[in-house]
Design a protein around this motif. Structure first.
Motif, PDB file in Angstrom:
ATOM      1  N   SER A   1       0.847  -1.189   0.000  1.00  0.00           N
ATOM      2  CA  SER A   1       0.000   0.000   0.000  1.00  0.00           C
ATOM      3  C   SER A   1       0.882   1.238   0.000  1.00  0.00           C
ATOM      4  CB  SER A   1      -0.886   0.002   1.248  1.00  0.00           C
ATOM      5  OG  SER A   1      -0.088   0.173   2.416  1.00  0.00           O
ATOM      6  N   PRO A   2       0.318   2.417  -0.281  1.00  0.00           N
ATOM      7  CA  PRO A   2       1.124   3.651  -0.214  1.00  0.00           C
ATOM      8  C   PRO A   2       1.800   3.835   1.138  1.00  0.00           C
ATOM      9  CG  PRO A   2      -0.943   4.071  -1.340  1.00  0.00           C
ATOM     10  CD  PRO A   2      -1.028   2.663  -0.812  1.00  0.00           C
ATOM     11  N   ASP A   3       1.139   3.372   2.205  1.00  0.00           N
ATOM     12  CA  ASP A   3       1.738   3.502   3.536  1.00  0.00           C
ATOM     13  C   ASP A   3       2.989   2.650   3.687  1.00  0.00           C
ATOM     14  OD1 ASP A   3      -0.198   5.282   4.339  1.00  0.00           O
ATOM     15  OD2 ASP A   3      -1.479   3.747   5.243  1.00  0.00           O
ATOM     16  N   ASP A   4       3.062   1.526   2.947  1.00  0.00           N
ATOM     17  CA  ASP A   4       4.247   0.672   3.032  1.00  0.00           C
ATOM     18  C   ASP A   4       5.492   1.394   2.541  1.00  0.00           C
ATOM     19  OD1 ASP A   4       3.015  -1.643   4.075  1.00  0.00           O
ATOM     20  OD2 ASP A   4       2.272  -2.180   2.090  1.00  0.00           O
ATOM     21  N   PHE A   5       5.322   2.287   1.568  1.00  0.00           N
ATOM     22  CA  PHE A   5       6.462   3.017   1.032  1.00  0.00           C
ATOM     23  C   PHE A   5       6.887   4.161   1.948  1.00  0.00           C
ATOM     24  CE2 PHE A   5       4.617   0.974  -2.675  1.00  0.00           C
ATOM     25  CZ  PHE A   5       5.737   0.517  -3.346  1.00  0.00           C
ATOM     26  N   LYS A   6       5.998   4.569   2.858  1.00  0.00           N
ATOM     27  CA  LYS A   6       6.315   5.660   3.782  1.00  0.00           C
ATOM     28  C   LYS A   6       6.724   5.161   5.160  1.00  0.00           C
ATOM     29  CE  LYS A   6       2.846   8.591   1.519  1.00  0.00           C
ATOM     30  NZ  LYS A   6       1.577   9.363   1.702  1.00  0.00           N
ATOM     31  N   ALA A   7       6.568   3.872   5.403  1.00  0.00           N
ATOM     32  CA  ALA A   7       6.793   3.327   6.737  1.00  0.00           C
ATOM     33  C   ALA A   7       8.272   3.318   7.104  1.00  0.00           C
ATOM     34  CB  ALA A   7       6.233   1.904   6.816  1.00  0.00           C
ATOM     35  N   ALA A   8       8.537   3.346   8.395  1.00  0.00           N
ATOM     36  CA  ALA A   8       9.896   3.221   8.919  1.00  0.00           C
ATOM     37  C   ALA A   8       9.816   2.518  10.271  1.00  0.00           C
ATOM     38  CB  ALA A   8      10.552   4.581   9.059  1.00  0.00           C
ATOM     39  N   LYS A   9      10.699   1.562  10.472  1.00  0.00           N
ATOM     40  CA  LYS A   9      10.721   0.784  11.705  1.00  0.00           C
ATOM     41  C   LYS A   9      11.972   1.130  12.488  1.00  0.00           C
ATOM     42  CE  LYS A   9      10.538  -3.982  13.417  1.00  0.00           C
ATOM     43  NZ  LYS A   9      10.505  -5.403  13.011  1.00  0.00           N
ATOM     44  N   THR A  10      11.788   1.546  13.756  1.00  0.00           N
ATOM     45  CA  THR A  10      12.908   1.947  14.602  1.00  0.00           C
ATOM     46  C   THR A  10      13.022   1.020  15.795  1.00  0.00           C
ATOM     47  OG1 THR A  10      12.563   4.263  13.970  1.00  0.00           O
ATOM     48  CG2 THR A  10      13.918   3.844  15.917  1.00  0.00           C
ATOM     49  N   ASN A  11      14.218   0.605  16.105  1.00  0.00           N
ATOM     50  CA  ASN A  11      14.471  -0.189  17.305  1.00  0.00           C
ATOM     51  C   ASN A  11      15.930  -0.034  17.708  1.00  0.00           C
ATOM     52  OD1 ASN A  11      15.578  -1.607  15.222  1.00  0.00           O
ATOM     53  ND2 ASN A  11      14.808  -3.607  15.838  1.00  0.00           N
ATOM     54  N   CYS A  12      16.305  -0.699  18.769  1.00  0.00           N
ATOM     55  CA  CYS A  12      17.680  -0.670  19.258  1.00  0.00           C
ATOM     56  C   CYS A  12      18.308  -2.046  19.089  1.00  0.00           C
ATOM     57  CB  CYS A  12      17.724  -0.260  20.728  1.00  0.00           C
ATOM     58  SG  CYS A  12      17.312   1.473  21.013  1.00  0.00           S
TER      59      CYS A  12
ATOM     60  N   LYS B   1      16.815  10.750   0.790  1.00  0.00           N
ATOM     61  CA  LYS B   1      15.500  11.301   0.460  1.00  0.00           C
ATOM     62  C   LYS B   1      15.142  11.040  -0.999  1.00  0.00           C
ATOM     63  CE  LYS B   1      12.850  15.609   0.513  1.00  0.00           C
ATOM     64  NZ  LYS B   1      12.892  17.078   0.804  1.00  0.00           N
ATOM     65  N   VAL B   2      16.126  11.197  -1.902  1.00  0.00           N
ATOM     66  CA  VAL B   2      15.873  10.962  -3.331  1.00  0.00           C
ATOM     67  C   VAL B   2      15.482   9.503  -3.556  1.00  0.00           C
ATOM     68  CG1 VAL B   2      16.941  10.856  -5.620  1.00  0.00           C
ATOM     69  CG2 VAL B   2      17.359  12.821  -4.132  1.00  0.00           C
ATOM     70  N   TYR B   3      16.202   8.576  -2.935  1.00  0.00           N
ATOM     71  CA  TYR B   3      15.886   7.157  -3.108  1.00  0.00           C
ATOM     72  C   TYR B   3      14.488   6.833  -2.575  1.00  0.00           C
ATOM     73  CZ  TYR B   3      20.666   5.951  -4.475  1.00  0.00           C
ATOM     74  OH  TYR B   3      21.867   5.842  -5.151  1.00  0.00           O
ATOM     75  N   LEU B   4      14.114   7.410  -1.447  1.00  0.00           N
ATOM     76  CA  LEU B   4      12.794   7.137  -0.884  1.00  0.00           C
ATOM     77  C   LEU B   4      11.693   7.708  -1.765  1.00  0.00           C
ATOM     78  CD1 LEU B   4      13.280   7.685   2.965  1.00  0.00           C
ATOM     79  CD2 LEU B   4      12.800   5.533   1.773  1.00  0.00           C
ATOM     80  N   GLU B   5      11.942   8.884  -2.351  1.00  0.00           N
ATOM     81  CA  GLU B   5      10.922   9.490  -3.215  1.00  0.00           C
ATOM     82  C   GLU B   5      10.716   8.686  -4.494  1.00  0.00           C
ATOM     83  OE1 GLU B   5      12.333  13.459  -3.748  1.00  0.00           O
ATOM     84  OE2 GLU B   5      11.409  14.206  -1.892  1.00  0.00           O
TER      85      GLU B   5
END
Length: 373
Positions: free
Chosen positions: A9-20, A104-108
């Motif tokens: 979905s469009p949200d999959d391309f905007k998602a980011a997962k953060t952890n330690c 940023k360019v790669y993500l866009e």
């Protein structure tokens, strides 16, 4: 494969997962145990999982390799962007540090890039496997990308080139890949003869890839090209003395005997079937006949048939790399300044449409059709 596309979905391309990510290791000098606590972010994990699956790579194996203690400590060392790391434990991956703007360019472009490489399995665009940012304890953020390896680690490369199709400033630098110096356009003195069908399909794929990059407003990309001398095939020393062609290498099968050597030549039907394979990778061990030439000959396309020309069989490894530079205001100013001093067609900083056209024209003179007997 269509099902995989529907799952995103469009949200999959905007998602980011953060952890330690925590590692404990022993100091070799003092014997004390040191805790490394890395802050880790993985951009668009669902999308990159699909890209890994396209190349039959396990997502879990990928994470185990990239998230290793030694890898993260090496990548997080302070230094300039653009550093390249070859992972010794896994020959499939290469890591390159990025500017935040490059990330940023790669993500866009990621949604269109994903659709492009799914549509064109033979794309020459270097396969992107992941975008990450990491911050070591008390350190600064480091952005990096994980790519598929273009150059083989197990073979000795004769020469390696970074080609853009421009001439101003395009000469040898001191950078290396797998201990091989990377040469540039003004150092390039070869052309490669391919079966006409293979060449047509290759140039068509280059056209598709360049049209994609042009549409994304990208310029300043390169063809990374590695040459390996193919000693398994014999070739007489002259351009006039043809051998059996670019695809006449002996098939590497266990049941091939000496009596079958004459049957190893690929027929026209074999070649047609080969270039229509969905899993075909043009830049992975593409056999060709290399002829030493010079840049002036390439530009004029006056290829001599003299028997004095040096030629030999090679295996080619190549892919389009560094496609993260858009034609922003800084590049527009750079173009205007350099165009006052040099021929505007010879500088690398030109608008995406002009860059795409010049890149394709240059490669059409690098890859030539093998003439029929």
């Amino acid at each position: 494969m269509e099902l995989l596309q529907e799952e995103l979905s469009p949200d999959d391309f905007k998602a980011a997962k953060t952890n330690c990510i925590k590692y404990t290791r022993q100091d070799s000098m003092h014997g004390a145990y040191i805790m490394n606590d890395f802050e880790w972010k993985h951009y668009s994990p669902a999308v990159f999982r699909r890209l890994l699956e396209l190349d039959s790579i396990s997502y879990d194996d990928y994470l185990l390799t990239i998230c290793g203690d030694d890898t993260l400590r090496e990548v997080s060392l302070p230094g300039r962007h653009g550093r390249v790391y070859i992972l010794p434990g896994d020959k499939r991956f290469v890591i390159r540090t990025l500017r935040k703007s490059e990330k940023k360019v790669y993500l866009e472009m990621l949604p269109n890039y994903y659709r492009h490489v799914k549509k064109y399995g033979a794309s020459l665009l270097k396969r992107l496997y992941g975008l990450h940012v990491i911050r070591p304890p008390g350190g600064i953020k480091v952005y990096f990308a994980v790519w598929a390896t273009v150059m083989p680690l197990e073979l000795c490369l004769y020469k390696c080139y970074d080609l853009k199709g421009s001439s101003v400033g395009r000469t040898c630098n001191k950078s290396q890949v797998h201990d091989t110096v990377i040469l540039k356009d003004l150092d390039f003195d070869f052309c490669f003869y391919l079966d006409p069908l293979v060449r047509d399909r290759l140039l068509a794929q280059i056209k598709y890839d360049c049209e994609f990059l042009e549409g994304e407003g990208i310029m300043d990309y390169s063809l990374l090209l590695g040459i390996h001398l193919d000693t398994t095939r014999s070739l007489e020393g002259s351009i006039d003395e043809k051998n059996s062609g670019s695809f006449n290498a002996k098939r590497q099968t266990d049941d091939t005997s000496e009596d079958d050597e004459t049957s190893s030549e690929l027929t026209l039907a074999d070649i047609c079937d080969l270039i229509d394979r969905p899993d075909l990778k043009f830049g992975d061990r593409l056999p060709a006949r290399a002829v030493r030439t010079c840049r002036n000959e390439m530009e004029s396309r006056s290829y001599s048939s003299s028997r004095t020309q040096e030629c030999f069989n090679v295996l080619l490894f190549f892919g389009i790399i560094d496609f993260c530079q858009n034609y922003n205001m800084k590049k527009r100013i750079e173009h205007a300044c350099k165009a006052m001093k040099y021929d505007s067609k010879s500088i690398k900083t030109v608008n995406p449409k002009a860059y795409s056209s010049r890149f394709q024209e240059f490669l059409s003179k690098v890859f030539l059709p093998e003439e029929s007997d």
